[in-house]
Design a protein around this motif. Sequence first.
Motif, PDB file in Angstrom:
ATOM      1  N   GLY A  51       0.828  -1.203   0.000  1.00 27.40           N
ATOM      2  CA  GLY A  51       0.000   0.000   0.000  1.00 27.40           C
ATOM      3  C   GLY A  51       0.858   1.248   0.000  1.00 27.40           C
ATOM      4  N   VAL A  52       0.294   2.331  -0.573  1.00 24.69           N
ATOM      5  CA  VAL A  52       1.017   3.598  -0.649  1.00 24.69           C
ATOM      6  C   VAL A  52       0.057   4.735  -0.328  1.00 24.69           C
ATOM      7  CG1 VAL A  52       2.367   5.167  -2.095  1.00 24.69           C
ATOM      8  CG2 VAL A  52       2.461   2.695  -2.522  1.00 24.69           C
ATOM      9  N   ILE A  53       0.468   5.602   0.593  1.00 23.66           N
ATOM     10  CA  ILE A  53      -0.248   6.858   0.808  1.00 23.66           C
ATOM     11  C   ILE A  53       0.597   7.957   0.175  1.00 23.66           C
ATOM     12  CG2 ILE A  53      -1.072   8.564   2.464  1.00 23.66           C
ATOM     13  CD1 ILE A  53      -1.947   6.442   4.273  1.00 23.66           C
ATOM     14  N   PRO A  54       0.192   8.405  -1.029  1.00 23.23           N
ATOM     15  CA  PRO A  54       0.902   9.523  -1.632  1.00 23.23           C
ATOM     16  C   PRO A  54       0.411  10.829  -1.017  1.00 23.23           C
ATOM     17  CG  PRO A  54      -0.764   8.676  -3.143  1.00 23.23           C
ATOM     18  CD  PRO A  54      -0.830   7.850  -1.898  1.00 23.23           C
ATOM     19  N   GLY A  65     -10.655   4.012  -6.576  1.00 23.59           N
ATOM     20  CA  GLY A  65     -11.930   3.314  -6.457  1.00 23.59           C
ATOM     21  C   GLY A  65     -12.015   2.196  -7.474  1.00 23.59           C
ATOM     22  N   GLN A  66     -12.504   1.061  -7.006  1.00 20.64           N
ATOM     23  CA  GLN A  66     -12.721  -0.056  -7.922  1.00 20.64           C
ATOM     24  C   GLN A  66     -13.727  -1.024  -7.325  1.00 20.64           C
ATOM     25  OE1 GLN A  66      -9.370  -2.871  -8.408  1.00 20.64           O
ATOM     26  NE2 GLN A  66      -8.339  -1.704  -6.797  1.00 20.64           N
ATOM     27  N   TYR A  67     -14.355  -1.774  -8.202  1.00 20.20           N
ATOM     28  CA  TYR A  67     -15.301  -2.791  -7.755  1.00 20.20           C
ATOM     29  C   TYR A  67     -14.504  -4.024  -7.364  1.00 20.20           C
ATOM     30  CZ  TYR A  67     -19.827  -4.886  -7.187  1.00 20.20           C
ATOM     31  OH  TYR A  67     -20.946  -5.442  -6.641  1.00 20.20           O
ATOM     32  N   ARG A  68     -14.676  -4.463  -6.123  1.00 12.92           N
ATOM     33  CA  ARG A  68     -13.942  -5.620  -5.615  1.00 12.92           C
ATOM     34  C   ARG A  68     -14.791  -6.876  -5.743  1.00 12.92           C
ATOM     35  NH1 ARG A  68      -8.511  -5.377  -5.365  1.00 12.92           N
ATOM     36  NH2 ARG A  68      -7.783  -3.493  -4.300  1.00 12.92           N
ATOM     37  N   PHE A  69     -14.313  -7.810  -6.556  1.00 12.96           N
ATOM     38  CA  PHE A  69     -15.033  -9.044  -6.852  1.00 12.96           C
ATOM     39  C   PHE A  69     -15.389  -9.830  -5.593  1.00 12.96           C
ATOM     40  CE2 PHE A  69     -15.118 -13.585  -7.724  1.00 12.96           C
ATOM     41  CZ  PHE A  69     -16.019 -13.663  -8.784  1.00 12.96           C
ATOM     42  N   VAL A  70     -14.425 -10.004  -4.695  1.00 12.83           N
ATOM     43  CA  VAL A  70     -14.605 -10.883  -3.536  1.00 12.83           C
ATOM     44  C   VAL A  70     -15.710 -10.396  -2.600  1.00 12.83           C
ATOM     45  CG1 VAL A  70     -13.478 -11.817  -1.466  1.00 12.83           C
ATOM     46  CG2 VAL A  70     -12.257 -11.772  -3.648  1.00 12.83           C
ATOM     47  N   ILE A  71     -15.799  -9.089  -2.376  1.00 11.84           N
ATOM     48  CA  ILE A  71     -16.831  -8.563  -1.467  1.00 11.84           C
ATOM     49  C   ILE A  71     -18.067  -8.079  -2.214  1.00 11.84           C
ATOM     50  CG2 ILE A  71     -15.228  -7.997   0.393  1.00 11.84           C
ATOM     51  CD1 ILE A  71     -15.347  -5.052  -0.554  1.00 11.84           C
ATOM     52  N   ASP A  72     -18.024  -8.116  -3.551  1.00 14.56           N
ATOM     53  CA  ASP A  72     -19.159  -7.736  -4.403  1.00 14.56           C
ATOM     54  C   ASP A  72     -19.646  -6.319  -4.101  1.00 14.56           C
ATOM     55  OD1 ASP A  72     -21.015  -8.075  -6.438  1.00 14.56           O
ATOM     56  OD2 ASP A  72     -22.488  -9.049  -5.140  1.00 14.56           O
ATOM     57  N   GLN A  73     -18.685  -5.398  -3.990  1.00 11.95           N
ATOM     58  CA  GLN A  73     -19.048  -3.997  -3.795  1.00 11.95           C
ATOM     59  C   GLN A  73     -17.893  -3.086  -4.194  1.00 11.95           C
ATOM     60  OE1 GLN A  73     -20.108  -4.211   0.395  1.00 11.95           O
ATOM     61  NE2 GLN A  73     -18.309  -3.042   0.947  1.00 11.95           N
ATOM     62  N   TYR A  74     -18.237  -1.818  -4.362  1.00 11.58           N
ATOM     63  CA  TYR A  74     -17.250  -0.807  -4.727  1.00 11.58           C
ATOM     64  C   TYR A  74     -16.458  -0.423  -3.486  1.00 11.58           C
ATOM     65  CZ  TYR A  74     -15.378   2.653  -7.924  1.00 11.58           C
ATOM     66  OH  TYR A  74     -14.550   3.359  -8.750  1.00 11.58           O
ATOM     67  N   SER A  75     -15.169  -0.151  -3.682  1.00 11.95           N
ATOM     68  CA  SER A  75     -14.293   0.150  -2.552  1.00 11.95           C
ATOM     69  C   SER A  75     -13.363   1.304  -2.906  1.00 11.95           C
ATOM     70  CB  SER A  75     -13.461  -1.088  -2.209  1.00 11.95           C
ATOM     71  OG  SER A  75     -12.567  -0.841  -1.152  1.00 11.95           O
ATOM     72  N   TRP A  76     -13.224   2.259  -1.967  1.00 10.45           N
ATOM     73  CA  TRP A  76     -12.238   3.336  -2.084  1.00 10.45           C
ATOM     74  C   TRP A  76     -11.058   2.972  -1.211  1.00 10.45           C
ATOM     75  CZ3 TRP A  76     -12.166   6.751  -5.804  1.00 10.45           C
ATOM     76  CH2 TRP A  76     -13.360   7.042  -6.470  1.00 10.45           C
ATOM     77  N   GLU A  77      -9.863   3.060  -1.778  1.00 15.25           N
ATOM     78  CA  GLU A  77      -8.650   2.590  -1.118  1.00 15.25           C
ATOM     79  C   GLU A  77      -7.471   3.479  -1.483  1.00 15.25           C
ATOM     80  OE1 GLU A  77      -8.304  -1.158  -3.077  1.00 15.25           O
ATOM     81  OE2 GLU A  77     -10.264  -1.845  -2.375  1.00 15.25           O
ATOM     82  N   VAL A 169      -5.990  -2.342   4.715  1.00 18.37           N
ATOM     83  CA  VAL A 169      -4.694  -1.700   4.479  1.00 18.37           C
ATOM     84  C   VAL A 169      -4.858  -0.186   4.527  1.00 18.37           C
ATOM     85  CG1 VAL A 169      -2.835  -1.371   2.794  1.00 18.37           C
ATOM     86  CG2 VAL A 169      -3.785  -3.655   3.173  1.00 18.37           C
ATOM     87  N   THR A 170      -5.928   0.315   3.903  1.00 17.98           N
ATOM     88  CA  THR A 170      -6.178   1.756   3.899  1.00 17.98           C
ATOM     89  C   THR A 170      -6.460   2.269   5.299  1.00 17.98           C
ATOM     90  OG1 THR A 170      -7.024   1.629   1.640  1.00 17.98           O
ATOM     91  CG2 THR A 170      -7.628   3.583   2.921  1.00 17.98           C
TER      92      THR A 170
END
Length: 188
Positions: A51-54, A65-77, A169-170
């Motif tokens: 992980g990186v915090i710029p 932001g991306q749709y995460r297959f495993v949790i079946d929802q959109y995630s901001w990270e 991680v976020t």
Amino acid sequence: MHHPEENPWQITSEATIYDNPWINLTEYQVINPSGNPGIYGKVHFKNRAIGVIPLDEDMNTYLVGQYRFVIDQYSWEIPEGGGPLNEDPLEAAKRELLEETGLIAKNWTKILDMHLSNSVSDELSITYVATGLEQFEAEPEDTEQLMVHKVPFDEVYRMVCAGEIMDSVTVAAVLKVKLMLLENTLPV
């Protein structure tokens, strides 16, 4: 703090249940610490979580932001991904930052090592803060459909505290950076 050095678990047999390029699942027949027979499953990760915090000079960061297959929802990270176990984690972090945001950083500070779910997996996460940012073109992998937003760090901290960001991680990295800012120990 003192802790026992000897492993109280005895493995009587093991079998690979599943294996692919990213994970391996092994089932163990065991004698548990109380002396009783049982089973234990272990997910072995073939990559580290990186992980990186710029942070820019105005204390803005970047969320992906991306749709995460495993949790079946959109995630901001924060920008994050996998780094092969035989690769320098910092090189993996640099690659992930460029791939997902198009950013290249001059300065890197490792801020956090953590196990993500040590009851069922051996996944290790390493997180960095990146500063001295320069914008280039993002190079996402073909499996990624990403949105990137530049957000004030304090707003990301608020989102974490409000439960709007749940990626582990976020969450851990944002809380660590906030603590470092309060203690004036973050090199920015």
